[in-house]
Enzyme design. Sequence first.
Site, PDB file in Angstrom:
ATOM      1  N   HIS A   1      -7.540  -3.707   7.902  1.00  0.00           N
ATOM      2  CA  HIS A   1      -8.409  -2.563   8.122  1.00  0.00           C
ATOM      3  C   HIS A   1      -9.897  -3.229   8.842  1.00  0.00           C
ATOM      4  O   HIS A   1     -10.358  -2.279   9.535  1.00  0.00           O
ATOM      5  CB  HIS A   1      -8.835  -1.853   6.677  1.00  0.00           C
ATOM      6  CG  HIS A   1      -7.549  -1.272   6.164  1.00  0.00           C
ATOM      7  ND1 HIS A   1      -6.795  -1.750   5.489  1.00  0.00           N
ATOM      8  CD2 HIS A   1      -7.231   0.141   6.391  1.00  0.00           C
ATOM      9  CE1 HIS A   1      -5.670  -0.748   5.156  1.00  0.00           C
ATOM     10  NE2 HIS A   1      -5.965   0.241   5.548  1.00  0.00           N
TER      11      HIS A   1
ATOM     12  N   LYS B   1       7.191  -0.266   5.499  1.00  0.00           N
ATOM     13  CA  LYS B   1       5.845  -0.871   6.187  1.00  0.00           C
ATOM     14  C   LYS B   1       5.451  -2.235   5.485  1.00  0.00           C
ATOM     15  O   LYS B   1       5.961  -2.452   4.314  1.00  0.00           O
ATOM     16  CB  LYS B   1       5.098   0.061   6.216  1.00  0.00           C
ATOM     17  CG  LYS B   1       4.054   0.288   4.914  1.00  0.00           C
ATOM     18  CD  LYS B   1       3.281   1.485   4.963  1.00  0.00           C
ATOM     19  CE  LYS B   1       2.678   1.963   3.475  1.00  0.00           C
ATOM     20  NZ  LYS B   1       1.923   3.008   3.640  1.00  0.00           N
ATOM     21  N   HIS B   2       5.021  -3.335   6.051  1.00  0.00           N
ATOM     22  CA  HIS B   2       4.340  -3.205   7.315  1.00  0.00           C
ATOM     23  C   HIS B   2       4.967  -4.424   8.340  1.00  0.00           C
ATOM     24  O   HIS B   2       4.662  -5.379   8.070  1.00  0.00           O
ATOM     25  CB  HIS B   2       2.712  -3.506   7.471  1.00  0.00           C
ATOM     26  CG  HIS B   2       2.223  -2.566   6.537  1.00  0.00           C
ATOM     27  ND1 HIS B   2       2.115  -2.848   5.134  1.00  0.00           N
ATOM     28  CD2 HIS B   2       1.377  -1.457   6.630  1.00  0.00           C
ATOM     29  CE1 HIS B   2       1.362  -1.764   4.338  1.00  0.00           C
ATOM     30  NE2 HIS B   2       0.967  -1.089   5.357  1.00  0.00           N
TER      31      HIS B   2
ATOM     32  N   ASP C   1       0.499   1.302  12.269  1.00  0.00           N
ATOM     33  CA  ASP C   1      -0.401   1.603  11.368  1.00  0.00           C
ATOM     34  C   ASP C   1      -1.525   2.240  12.233  1.00  0.00           C
ATOM     35  O   ASP C   1      -1.462   2.362  13.539  1.00  0.00           O
ATOM     36  CB  ASP C   1      -0.884   0.396  10.791  1.00  0.00           C
ATOM     37  CG  ASP C   1      -1.208   0.556   9.296  1.00  0.00           C
ATOM     38  OD1 ASP C   1      -1.632   1.784   9.177  1.00  0.00           O
ATOM     39  OD2 ASP C   1      -1.414  -0.508   8.501  1.00  0.00           O
TER      40      ASP C   1
ATOM     41  N   ASP D   1       0.587   9.022   2.739  1.00  0.00           N
ATOM     42  CA  ASP D   1       0.808   7.665   1.995  1.00  0.00           C
ATOM     43  C   ASP D   1       0.865   7.819   0.644  1.00  0.00           C
ATOM     44  O   ASP D   1       0.169   7.602  -0.179  1.00  0.00           O
ATOM     45  CB  ASP D   1      -0.270   6.672   2.279  1.00  0.00           C
ATOM     46  CG  ASP D   1      -0.546   6.491   3.759  1.00  0.00           C
ATOM     47  OD1 ASP D   1       0.216   5.448   4.342  1.00  0.00           O
ATOM     48  OD2 ASP D   1      -1.546   6.943   4.414  1.00  0.00           O
TER      49      ASP D   1
ATOM     50  N   ARG E   1      -2.147   9.479  -2.590  1.00  0.00           N
ATOM     51  CA  ARG E   1      -3.020  10.464  -1.868  1.00  0.00           C
ATOM     52  C   ARG E   1      -3.233  11.472  -2.788  1.00  0.00           C
ATOM     53  O   ARG E   1      -4.256  12.370  -2.801  1.00  0.00           O
ATOM     54  CB  ARG E   1      -2.643  10.535  -0.535  1.00  0.00           C
ATOM     55  CG  ARG E   1      -2.326   9.733   0.529  1.00  0.00           C
ATOM     56  CD  ARG E   1      -3.533   9.001   0.503  1.00  0.00           C
ATOM     57  NE  ARG E   1      -3.601   7.956   1.573  1.00  0.00           N
ATOM     58  CZ  ARG E   1      -4.348   6.752   1.655  1.00  0.00           C
ATOM     59  NH1 ARG E   1      -5.160   6.691   0.961  1.00  0.00           N
ATOM     60  NH2 ARG E   1      -4.401   6.071   2.724  1.00  0.00           N
TER      61      ARG E   1
ATOM     62  N   ARG F   1       1.201  -3.252  -4.108  1.00  0.00           N
ATOM     63  CA  ARG F   1       1.811  -2.455  -3.201  1.00  0.00           C
ATOM     64  C   ARG F   1       3.154  -3.251  -2.950  1.00  0.00           C
ATOM     65  O   ARG F   1       3.931  -2.328  -2.482  1.00  0.00           O
ATOM     66  CB  ARG F   1       0.853  -2.263  -1.917  1.00  0.00           C
ATOM     67  CG  ARG F   1      -0.336  -1.489  -2.409  1.00  0.00           C
ATOM     68  CD  ARG F   1      -1.257  -1.364  -0.988  1.00  0.00           C
ATOM     69  NE  ARG F   1      -0.592  -0.712   0.059  1.00  0.00           N
ATOM     70  CZ  ARG F   1      -1.014  -0.452   1.343  1.00  0.00           C
ATOM     71  NH1 ARG F   1      -2.159  -1.409   1.585  1.00  0.00           N
ATOM     72  NH2 ARG F   1      -0.584  -0.002   2.174  1.00  0.00           N
TER      73      ARG F   1
END
Length: 585
Positions: free
Chosen positions: A253, A240-241, A325, A136, A144, A205
């Site tokens: 999450h 995404k998403h 996901d 990601d 990351r 994001r």
Amino acid sequence: MIPSGEVEVLRPLFAAVVVAASAASAPAGAAPAADPGAADQVRAVTTLVRGMTLEQKVGQLFVTYVHGQSADEAHPGNLRDFGVATPAEVVARHQPGGVVYFNNSSYDNIDTPRQIAALSNGLQAASRIPLAVSTDQEMGLVTRIGPPATQFPGNMALGAGRSARDAERAARTTARELRAMGVNQNFAPDADVNSNPANPVIGVRSYSSDPALAAELTAAQVRGYQQHPLSPHAVSATAKHFPGHGDTAEDSHTSLPVVDRTVEQWRALDAPPFEAAIAAGVDSIMTAHIRVPGIDPSGEPATLSKPAIDLLREDLGYDGVVITDSLAMAGVRQLHPDAEIPVLALKAGVDQLLMPMNLGEAIGSVVAAVRAGELTEQRIDRSVLRVLRMKLLRGVLTSPPTSPARVDSTVGAAAHLATAREITDRTVTAVRNDAGVLPLATRPTAPLVTGWGETATRTLASTLGGTALPTGTAPTEAQVATAVRAAGAADLVVVLTNALSRQPAQRALLTALLATGTPVVAVAVQNPYDVAHTDAPTWLATYASGTVAMASLARVITGEVRPSGKLPVAVPGPRPYPFGHGLGW
């Protein structure tokens, strides 16, 4: 084995690869001729699929995490989760279609660019079929791989910059560096339209609250990541998403959010970026673990919802890879046992299954469903072919191992860093300048940088040549008093904020510093919604708190760069600001 008749599915699925590769190799203005190399690759894939067992085909549909930073590192996490010691043994035993890298304590795959390249080479060597190696690398909030890899400020900053060219250049640079490290699939861009200011998981994001702007920049980044067919410097992009996570007030999450949209509202507000991604040829689209009762009243999350995936396949006409996901997230695990979830996702129309809780059990459950007649082998074949087409299109099936020399000459190259600086300089937004503090008449000699973010405050203070006094998310009364005393010796105070609207202690810090009489510049370094919740006369927004964003912020504060960013979202609150607002001088 795949039935001979079903191999005919290859023709429509792979025809585009041959045409695209031929077009890419044709001289400018010339009609593309047949590309024998591409045709040979299609024949090779056909032979490959014919020779695969059911278990091997099912394995191609899974993307797994591994524990450790080298392919042959014995790690207790691998023994616990997979029954073998090393990442290479995980790949050899389960033959997944892909692996995903993380930089957290749970999986810890990332250290240096050379190390990542060596890990990628080692895992590819352990795999019968070349892997989709993913991460990601959205940039900004979700990054990351940090420095020395080139850093960009993220999607909402690009939205403030309003430049599709900059968005494409950022993605192209990121793709080149990822591919040099052996990563060939990026779980980016985030195509969500952040229509809910209280969204706890998307926020910066997202490019924007405006569907048209989000669509324009989504398409630009898809083009940048994927470049042209068979490019050795490109990666598969992942929008995404789906069907859109931008109007949630909960985090998938940890919960199963509900989005209260009708299909008509979805088409107007959430669909445009995904339509734009599809038009740009996006290789994969990731589903969201959200409920949308207006699309599917059953209560299933979109990841497991055939009506939701049918919108993508039939309404939007998408025939690329659909990936879930993470199947370890709470949003997809509330209604069904873990072993059933991969089967349900495949029934809904998904192709790639990301991070199941138990890889061996998940593969076994899909194989058992086929043998029991719950899924057909033809259904499995179609998803396998989509996954292999994606790998073929990006040259993954024929790519040699990445080289250390390529890593060193590519990752963090001077030209890439210069590109990041230029782009980020165009994203800083001046929201309020009521007292005329900016631009500064002279460079400060004793600036104080305080507020949210240990790293951000210290980075900015170092750049400005001043003092850092981090006070965290919720400053204590003692920290506020210390900051007030320090402001007395400063000629400028810069206060960094994050989620100030929900943090009264941050507002108290800012109010106390304004009362000192020292000039104060307040900066929202994540969501720009902070600016509406105090009467501070000077507000900037950066949408990111990394090194590259703090460097651009310093140049704006000192007058080296004039702010040109425009708010990519409407900012509600006691002092609201409209979409598109932005000052200059």
